[in-house]
Write a protein that holds these residues in place. Structure first.
Motif, mmCIF file in Angstrom:
data_model
loop_
_atom_site.group_PDB
_atom_site.id
_atom_site.type_symbol
_atom_site.label_atom_id
_atom_site.label_comp_id
_atom_site.label_asym_id
_atom_site.label_seq_id
_atom_site.Cartn_x
_atom_site.Cartn_y
_atom_site.Cartn_z
ATOM 1 N N VAL A 185 7.897 1.459 0.355
ATOM 2 C CA VAL A 185 9.130 1.628 0.831
ATOM 3 C C VAL A 185 9.727 3.039 0.282
ATOM 4 O O VAL A 185 9.892 2.933 -0.927
ATOM 5 C CB VAL A 185 9.538 0.534 0.503
ATOM 6 N N LEU A 245 6.621 2.127 4.058
ATOM 7 C CA LEU A 245 7.470 1.624 5.700
ATOM 8 C C LEU A 245 9.026 2.839 4.865
ATOM 9 O O LEU A 245 8.757 2.874 4.040
ATOM 10 C CB LEU A 245 8.779 0.381 5.491
ATOM 11 N N LYS A 301 11.213 -7.800 5.311
ATOM 12 C CA LYS A 301 9.903 -7.043 5.493
ATOM 13 C C LYS A 301 8.469 -7.901 4.258
ATOM 14 O O LYS A 301 7.606 -8.442 5.266
ATOM 15 C CB LYS A 301 9.966 -6.345 4.986
#
Length: 153
Positions: free
Chosen positions: A34, A79, A96
């Motif tokens: 991320v 992400l 998420k």
């Protein structure tokens, strides 16, 4: 085992990725990488250009990290979020990915750049710590999964 790794393409993030793969390879982890692009505080054309460049750089860093994972036989996904890094990483863990563990790299006193970059990084880190606390401190107080903070080398 699902592991979420905060990843910005910095030297420390690359070390954290390598250490995470080494430490957890036998558990056949699924890695979620991320990255967070922080929105500029004012919307000028210069800031917008810098923000768009940051997004492009983070996309490239994530792509390279995914290639590393693939070459190591590690299942991974990425992400890219926009906003305050602390809040977005917390959001990603809660909404998420719901990882079994969050891994972040501690900032180093030796940034990637030269003297000016070191000076600016030191100033920003001190200001950030005085006003908000560090990302790791914020997450340590709030994240609901185990948090592994890897030191820089």
């Amino acid at each position: 085992m699902k592991i979420m790794l905060a990843y910005d393409g910095s030297r420390n993030a690359k070390l954290a990725l390598a250490q995470t793969i080494t430490m957890f390879r036998d558990l056949k982890p699924e890695l979620a990488l991320v990255a967070v692009a922080e929105n500029p505080r004012d919307i000028t054309s210069g800031n917008e250009d810098l923000f768009q460049q940051e997004i492009a750089d983070l996309k490239q860093h994530l792509k390279e990290a995914l290639e590393v994972c693939e070459s190591e036989g590690i299942v991974s996904e990425s992400l890219l979020l926009e906003g305050d890094a602390r809040k977005m990483l917390l959001y990603a863990t809660e909404k998420k990915f719901q990882p079994d563990m969050l891994v972040i790299a501690r900032h180093s006193n030796e940034p990637d750049g030269g003297f000016i970059a070191r000076s600016l990084t030191y100033f920003v880190d001190e200001l950030d710590y005085m006003t908000f606390g560090s990302v790791s401190s914020f997450l340590a107080r709030r994240v609901q999964c185990p948090l592994l903070i890897l030191p820089s080398r």
